[in-house]
Design a protein around this motif. Structure first.
Motif, PDB file in Angstrom:
ATOM      1  N   UNK A  99       0.820  -1.222   0.000  1.00  0.00           N
ATOM      2  CA  UNK A  99       0.000   0.000   0.000  1.00  0.00           C
ATOM      3  C   UNK A  99       0.849   1.265   0.000  1.00  0.00           C
ATOM      4  N   UNK A 100       2.146   1.144   0.300  1.00  0.00           N
ATOM      5  CA  UNK A 100       3.015   2.323   0.277  1.00  0.00           C
ATOM      6  C   UNK A 100       3.282   2.812  -1.135  1.00  0.00           C
ATOM      7  N   UNK A 101       3.028   1.959  -2.133  1.00  0.00           N
ATOM      8  CA  UNK A 101       3.229   2.365  -3.521  1.00  0.00           C
ATOM      9  C   UNK A 101       2.019   3.182  -3.978  1.00  0.00           C
ATOM     10  N   UNK A 102       1.888   4.359  -3.419  1.00  0.00           N
ATOM     11  CA  UNK A 102       0.783   5.253  -3.745  1.00  0.00           C
ATOM     12  C   UNK A 102       1.185   6.113  -4.946  1.00  0.00           C
ATOM     13  N   UNK A 103       0.446   6.044  -6.077  1.00  0.00           N
ATOM     14  CA  UNK A 103       0.847   6.820  -7.258  1.00  0.00           C
ATOM     15  C   UNK A 103       0.763   8.326  -7.066  1.00  0.00           C
ATOM     16  N   UNK A 104       0.043   8.798  -6.034  1.00  0.00           N
ATOM     17  CA  UNK A 104      -0.125  10.228  -5.827  1.00  0.00           C
ATOM     18  C   UNK A 104       0.866  10.798  -4.823  1.00  0.00           C
ATOM     19  N   UNK A 149       4.130   9.077  -3.679  1.00  0.00           N
ATOM     20  CA  UNK A 149       5.063   7.945  -3.611  1.00  0.00           C
ATOM     21  C   UNK A 149       6.415   8.412  -3.103  1.00  0.00           C
ATOM     22  N   UNK A 150       6.994   7.626  -2.200  1.00  0.00           N
ATOM     23  CA  UNK A 150       8.307   7.953  -1.645  1.00  0.00           C
ATOM     24  C   UNK A 150       9.135   6.675  -1.581  1.00  0.00           C
ATOM     25  N   UNK A 151      10.232   6.638  -2.332  1.00  0.00           N
ATOM     26  CA  UNK A 151      11.113   5.474  -2.302  1.00  0.00           C
ATOM     27  C   UNK A 151      11.721   5.293  -0.919  1.00  0.00           C
ATOM     28  N   UNK A 152      12.024   6.399  -0.241  1.00  0.00           N
ATOM     29  CA  UNK A 152      12.616   6.299   1.082  1.00  0.00           C
ATOM     30  C   UNK A 152      11.704   5.620   2.074  1.00  0.00           C
ATOM     31  N   UNK A 153      10.406   5.932   2.030  1.00  0.00           N
ATOM     32  CA  UNK A 153       9.446   5.299   2.930  1.00  0.00           C
ATOM     33  C   UNK A 153       9.313   3.813   2.606  1.00  0.00           C
ATOM     34  N   UNK A 154       9.291   3.475   1.309  1.00  0.00           N
ATOM     35  CA  UNK A 154       9.205   2.068   0.913  1.00  0.00           C
ATOM     36  C   UNK A 154      10.431   1.301   1.387  1.00  0.00           C
TER      37      UNK A 154
END
Length: 276
Positions: free
Chosen positions: A231-236, A238-243
């Motif tokens: 669910x972290x892959x939010x298209x609106x 999106x943060x690679x660091x959070x993922x």
């Protein structure tokens, strides 16, 4: 002379080991470094972060859905580990120590289940779980993860119990102990590293399992960490660091368990191959 001839081979094996270790560790190191980098610096070619930040981890632990998923994964993983040990130990002991009709066939079935990939049994499992009214529950996830890892756990423990001399149990029985008492007092302490290895294996298998969880779980209240990471892959937003921080959080328990029980894990995974 023989030692001199082996030296180039040993050097080549050492180089190959280092290369393979680098291939395994490099993605893990990159994920950790990316998790402490600012988003603007993640795609930098430099292997070192220009600035160290823990904002990604703060954001992860501030998300209520991620913390709920963390709790759910701990519940399911812990239940699977405990149930695996409770069921696998007596089952493996039965296959190792007792002779009865159908024992070899049961052993064959246990091995046969390992030849099927999880995706091959996905649809039947989903149909069965839904027909029982357990869909979208942690109970369903616990049962499916238990079914996934229990056969290999039983077979692994059987090999460990085979390595324990029967004479030790026979001596305990002669001294007045029951068969169950001999198993608890003699065999179980001797295979403790194997039991820890199997329990850790069951927990890690459940902790990182994604496919069955995706098929069985839809509600946010019962999602596990792999689903929460998705669910972290939010298209609106999106943060690679959070993922990457979420990936580190998911990987941390497996690494911690290995560091805590590394001696038992190594002993458990090797003792089953020694007879007598």
């Amino acid at each position: 002379m023989n030692a001199d001839r082996k030296r180039p081979v040993d050097v080549a094996l050492d180089i190959l080991t280092v290369l393979l270790l680098g291939l395994i560790l490099l993605p893990i190191i990159w994920v950790f470094i990316a998790s402490i980098r600012p988003d603007a610096d993640i795609m930098s070619r430099s292997p070192f972060p220009s600035q160290v930040t823990f904002d990604h981890f703060r954001e992860i632990f501030a998300r209520a859905d991620f913390m709920i998923a963390l709790r759910n994964s701990l519940i399911v993983g812990g239940a699977v580990a405990v149930c695996t040990i409770v069921i696998a130990v007596p089952a493996a002991y039965s296959l190792s120590r007792f002779t009865y009709r159908g024992r070899d066939f049961i052993g064959f079935l246990i091995l046969a289940t390992q030849m099927l990939p999880a995706v091959a049994v996905l649809v039947p499992l989903v149909v069965i779980i839904r027909s029982l009214g357990l869909a979208n529950t942690l109970t369903a996830l616990t049962f499916t993860h238990l079914a996934l890892g229990l056969p290999i756990a039983v077979w692994m423990l059987k090999g460990y119990i085979d390595a324990v001399p029967r004479e030790l149990e026979e001596a305990a029985v002669i001294d007045g102990s029951s068969q169950l008492g001999a198993m608890i007092r003699i065999t179980l302490p001797l295979i403790r590293p194997a039991v820890i290895a199997v329990g850790t294996f069951a927990f890690v298998l459940s902790w990182g399992e994604f496919l069955l969880a995706l098929a069985l779980i839809t509600s946010a209240e019962v999602k596990t960490l792999p689903l929460a990471l998705q669910t972290l892959f939010d298209p609106y937003s999106f943060s690679w660091g959070v993922v990457m921080a979420g990936g580190v959080v998911i990987a941390a328990p497996a690494v911690l368990l290995f560091l805590l029980f590394r001696n038992q894990l190594v002993g458990g995974l090797t003792s089953g191959g020694i007879k007598g």
